[in-house]
Design a protein around this motif. Structure first.
Motif, PDB file in Angstrom:
ATOM      1  N   THR B  57      94.816  68.365 129.600  1.00 53.77           N
ATOM      2  CA  THR B  57      93.635  69.210 129.809  1.00 53.77           C
ATOM      3  C   THR B  57      92.367  68.518 129.296  1.00 53.77           C
ATOM      4  OG1 THR B  57      93.915  70.388 127.709  1.00 53.77           O
ATOM      5  CG2 THR B  57      94.938  71.378 129.656  1.00 53.77           C
ATOM      6  N   ASP B  61      88.986  68.606 131.470  1.00 56.52           N
ATOM      7  CA  ASP B  61      87.692  69.062 130.937  1.00 56.52           C
ATOM      8  C   ASP B  61      86.635  67.952 131.018  1.00 56.52           C
ATOM      9  OD1 ASP B  61      88.785  71.512 130.352  1.00 56.52           O
ATOM     10  OD2 ASP B  61      88.981  71.157 128.200  1.00 56.52           O
ATOM     11  N   PHE B  65      83.027  68.223 132.792  1.00 53.02           N
ATOM     12  CA  PHE B  65      81.789  67.841 132.130  1.00 53.02           C
ATOM     13  C   PHE B  65      81.015  66.803 132.952  1.00 53.02           C
ATOM     14  CE2 PHE B  65      79.280  65.098 129.422  1.00 53.02           C
ATOM     15  CZ  PHE B  65      78.493  66.023 128.762  1.00 53.02           C
ATOM     16  N   PHE B  95      77.009  55.074 131.536  1.00 49.39           N
ATOM     17  CA  PHE B  95      77.014  55.894 130.318  1.00 49.39           C
ATOM     18  C   PHE B  95      78.390  55.922 129.645  1.00 49.39           C
ATOM     19  CE2 PHE B  95      72.872  56.959 131.801  1.00 49.39           C
ATOM     20  CZ  PHE B  95      72.165  57.342 130.673  1.00 49.39           C
ATOM     21  N   GLN B  97      81.837  52.849 129.726  1.00 45.47           N
ATOM     22  CA  GLN B  97      81.924  51.405 129.502  1.00 45.47           C
ATOM     23  C   GLN B  97      82.735  50.675 130.561  1.00 45.47           C
ATOM     24  OE1 GLN B  97      83.136  51.067 125.070  1.00 45.47           O
ATOM     25  NE2 GLN B  97      82.434  53.103 125.592  1.00 45.47           N
TER      26      GLN B  97
ATOM     27  N   HIS C  43      90.494  56.564 116.580  1.00 45.11           N
ATOM     28  CA  HIS C  43      90.465  58.005 116.813  1.00 45.11           C
ATOM     29  C   HIS C  43      89.694  58.324 118.091  1.00 45.11           C
ATOM     30  CE1 HIS C  43      91.864  58.505 112.671  1.00 45.11           C
ATOM     31  NE2 HIS C  43      91.042  57.516 112.390  1.00 45.11           N
ATOM     32  N   THR C  44      89.929  59.532 118.635  1.00 46.56           N
ATOM     33  CA  THR C  44      89.251  59.913 119.875  1.00 46.56           C
ATOM     34  C   THR C  44      88.311  61.105 119.689  1.00 46.56           C
ATOM     35  OG1 THR C  44      91.047  61.380 120.539  1.00 46.56           O
ATOM     36  CG2 THR C  44      91.202  59.095 121.277  1.00 46.56           C
ATOM     37  N   ALA C  66      72.917  65.801 120.582  1.00 46.42           N
ATOM     38  CA  ALA C  66      74.349  65.843 120.909  1.00 46.42           C
ATOM     39  C   ALA C  66      74.855  67.280 121.032  1.00 46.42           C
ATOM     40  CB  ALA C  66      75.158  65.081 119.862  1.00 46.42           C
ATOM     41  N   VAL C  70      76.608  68.389 124.771  1.00 43.06           N
ATOM     42  CA  VAL C  70      77.872  69.079 125.038  1.00 43.06           C
ATOM     43  C   VAL C  70      78.025  70.181 123.987  1.00 43.06           C
ATOM     44  CG1 VAL C  70      79.113  67.139 123.932  1.00 43.06           C
ATOM     45  CG2 VAL C  70      80.402  68.849 125.208  1.00 43.06           C
ATOM     46  N   PHE C  77      85.632  74.799 129.125  1.00 41.33           N
ATOM     47  CA  PHE C  77      86.668  73.876 128.635  1.00 41.33           C
ATOM     48  C   PHE C  77      87.992  74.604 128.418  1.00 41.33           C
ATOM     49  CE2 PHE C  77      83.044  71.282 126.546  1.00 41.33           C
ATOM     50  CZ  PHE C  77      82.860  70.560 127.719  1.00 41.33           C
ATOM     51  N   HIS C  79      90.726  72.856 126.979  1.00 43.88           N
ATOM     52  CA  HIS C  79      91.290  72.268 125.757  1.00 43.88           C
ATOM     53  C   HIS C  79      90.489  72.706 124.523  1.00 43.88           C
ATOM     54  CE1 HIS C  79      93.372  69.069 123.452  1.00 43.88           C
ATOM     55  NE2 HIS C  79      92.207  68.903 122.846  1.00 43.88           N
ATOM     56  N   MET C  87      87.054  69.790 122.173  1.00 45.84           N
ATOM     57  CA  MET C  87      86.727  69.064 123.405  1.00 45.84           C
ATOM     58  C   MET C  87      85.351  68.385 123.316  1.00 45.84           C
ATOM     59  SD  MET C  87      88.172  68.095 126.133  1.00 45.84           S
ATOM     60  CE  MET C  87      87.322  66.815 127.093  1.00 45.84           C
ATOM     61  N   HIS C  90      85.748  64.988 121.779  1.00 42.98           N
ATOM     62  CA  HIS C  90      86.285  63.953 122.681  1.00 42.98           C
ATOM     63  C   HIS C  90      85.186  63.442 123.621  1.00 42.98           C
ATOM     64  CE1 HIS C  90      90.319  64.387 121.281  1.00 42.98           C
ATOM     65  NE2 HIS C  90      90.441  65.645 121.675  1.00 42.98           N
ATOM     66  N   ILE C  91      84.381  64.354 124.149  1.00 40.07           N
ATOM     67  CA  ILE C  91      83.328  63.943 125.096  1.00 40.07           C
ATOM     68  C   ILE C  91      82.255  63.102 124.408  1.00 40.07           C
ATOM     69  CG2 ILE C  91      81.443  64.824 126.557  1.00 40.07           C
ATOM     70  CD1 ILE C  91      83.379  67.061 127.428  1.00 40.07           C
ATOM     71  N   ILE C  94      83.707  59.643 124.025  1.00 39.86           N
ATOM     72  CA  ILE C  94      83.814  58.862 125.262  1.00 39.86           C
ATOM     73  C   ILE C  94      82.444  58.388 125.750  1.00 39.86           C
ATOM     74  CG2 ILE C  94      84.347  59.128 127.742  1.00 39.86           C
ATOM     75  CD1 ILE C  94      86.818  60.813 126.737  1.00 39.86           C
ATOM     76  N   PHE C  95      81.398  59.197 125.547  1.00 39.19           N
ATOM     77  CA  PHE C  95      80.056  58.811 126.000  1.00 39.19           C
ATOM     78  C   PHE C  95      79.323  57.925 124.987  1.00 39.19           C
ATOM     79  CE2 PHE C  95      81.053  61.746 129.286  1.00 39.19           C
ATOM     80  CZ  PHE C  95      80.282  61.359 130.365  1.00 39.19           C
ATOM     81  N   THR C  96      79.940  57.665 123.827  1.00 41.76           N
ATOM     82  CA  THR C  96      79.410  56.626 122.929  1.00 41.76           C
ATOM     83  C   THR C  96      80.487  55.542 122.872  1.00 41.76           C
ATOM     84  OG1 THR C  96      80.107  57.994 121.045  1.00 41.76           O
ATOM     85  CG2 THR C  96      77.804  58.158 121.708  1.00 41.76           C
ATOM     86  N   GLN C  97      80.971  55.103 121.732  1.00 42.55           N
ATOM     87  CA  GLN C  97      81.962  54.032 121.715  1.00 42.55           C
ATOM     88  C   GLN C  97      82.944  54.120 120.553  1.00 42.55           C
ATOM     89  OE1 GLN C  97      79.412  50.221 122.217  1.00 42.55           O
ATOM     90  NE2 GLN C  97      78.264  52.055 122.720  1.00 42.55           N
ATOM     91  N   ALA C  98      84.130  53.526 120.760  1.00 43.18           N
ATOM     92  CA  ALA C  98      85.106  53.439 119.666  1.00 43.18           C
ATOM     93  C   ALA C  98      85.296  51.997 119.237  1.00 43.18           C
ATOM     94  CB  ALA C  98      86.436  54.033 120.095  1.00 43.18           C
ATOM     95  N   TRP C 120      80.367  57.976 113.463  1.00 39.77           N
ATOM     96  CA  TRP C 120      79.828  59.281 113.826  1.00 39.77           C
ATOM     97  C   TRP C 120      80.994  60.264 113.914  1.00 39.77           C
ATOM     98  CZ3 TRP C 120      76.346  60.308 118.809  1.00 39.77           C
ATOM     99  CH2 TRP C 120      75.710  61.544 118.661  1.00 39.77           C
TER     100      TRP C 120
END
Lengths: 139, 139, 139
Positions: B57, B61, B65, B95, B97, C43-44, C66, C70, C77, C79, C87, C90-91, C94-98, C120
Motif C-alpha cells: 500500500t 499511496d 500522491f 524530483f 533520482q 531507513h525509508t 514539507a 504532504v 492514504f 497506509h 505515509m 515515506h513520501i 522518496i522526494f529527498t534522498q537516502a 532529516w
C-alpha cells in the motif's frame, strides 16, 4: 585511481545550464576508462539535474512547475534575507540534488541517448557556481 | 577494482518494479566484498527510488500522491509530444533520482531491513529500461 | 582503499539534525586523503539533505513547506499503520534522498562554505537511525 578537478559555471540567473560537455572533458582529462564520476555542486541555492536535452520546452515547463511548487515571496517563510527567491531556492535545491554519480565506460560518461547533465540555478540574480568533479576507476 | 554491467527491465507502464534482487546478483557477480554499488537509470521519464518493500500500500499511496504532485495533461505544459504523461514523467524523474549509490559489505548491498530498490516507471505505456550497475571496491 | 563504518543518530522526532562533524570524523579515521565519501541512511521514513547551515530559519521554513507538501493524516492514504505521519514520512524520504556522495580532498569533505549535511527525521516520534559511511580513495 582518483582524478579531481573543479568547474566554474557563471549563470545569468534562474534557469538550466547544460554541463554535460564540461563534465565529459574532465572525465577525458582523468585518463580513467572505467569507473564512476561524481559531480558535486558546492551550493545550497542551485542544484544538479539529469534532464532530457533534446527539446528545450521540457526545461521551460520545468520552470513553470517549480515556480508553482514553491512560490517566490511566500509570506509563510521567515528566511528572506536575500529576497523573495532566497528560501524557494533552498527548497528547490533540497527536493532535487546537489550530488549526482554517473558511470564511466570507455573513458566517457555512460548517459542515456536523451540524458543531459544540467546546473539548475534557482536564484534570480546571476551567480558564479563551483562544481567538484571526482572520477574514480581503472585506466 | 571495478565491475560494470547492464540490466534490462521491461515495465508494464506506470508503477514501481522491485530491482533489489537483480542488483544483488550483479554485486555477487562482481566478486567485490566491500565498497560501493552505483545504480544508474539511463532515462529521463522513469526514476530509481529506495522505498519500504513490506507493505504494497506504500507504493499505491505513492502513486496517488505523484498523480496529484504533477497532473497528467496539465494545460500549462508546452511539451506534450508523447502525450499527457510526457512532461509529468520528466518532472517526477527530476524530483526523485536517476542515480543511487549503495554501500557494499560482505559482498552484499547494505540496505536497511525494510529498504528495497525500485525502478519507478512514470510513463503509462510499457517501456524497456536500461540500468547501468557499477560496483567498485576490494575483493 | 575502502573504509566503512556505521553511525548511530538518536532523533527527538521530526526535524533536522546536523551530521557534518560526525561524517568528517569518519573521513578522518579512514586515512583517505582524496576520493569520495558516501553517506547512506538505512531507513525509508527519514532522509539525508545538504542544506544551508548558517541561519536556522532555513530549516524551520523547510518544515513549514514539507508539512504542506504532504499532509499528515491525508485521508487518501491507505497506509497509516503507524499513524498519520507514516505515509508522509515515506513520501518526504522518496522526494529527498537516502544516499549522498561527497568529494574528499586533503582528508576532508569538500563542502561549500554554507553547506551542512543533515539527517532529516520525518517521523514525529524519536527514532534511533543508522547511517553507513563509506570512504573510497587514495591515502
Amino acid at each position: 585511481m582518483t582524478h579531481a578537478e573543479t568547474l566554474k559555471i557563471q549563470t545569468r540567473g534562474r534557469g538550466t545550464y547544460e554541463i554535460t560537455s564540461a563534465v565529459e572533458e574532465a572525465v577525458g582529462r582523468s585518463g580513467i576508462a572505467r569507473g564512476l564520476c561524481n559531480i558535486f555542486l558546492m551550493h545550497t541555492s542551485a542544484s544538479l539535474i539529469l534532464c532530457e536535452n533534446a527539446d528545450p520546452t521540457v526545461r521551460r515547463d520545468l520552470e513553470t512547475f517549480a515556480a508553482r511548487f514553491v512560490k517566490d515571496g511566500d509570506p509563510t517563510f521567515v528566511h528572506d534575507l536575500e529576497g523573495p527567491d532566497d528560501m524557494p531556492a533552498h527548497i528547490r535545491s533540497i527536493f532535487t540534488q546537489a550530488s549526482i554519480t554517473v558511470p564511466v565506460e570507455d573513458g566517457r560518461c555512460k548517459l542515456g541517448t536523451w540524458q543531459g547533465l544540467f546546473l539548475w540555478e534557482h536564484r534570480t540574480a546571476p551567480h558564479r557556481r563551483t562544481i567538484a568533479v571526482t572520477v574514480m576507476g581503472d585506466a
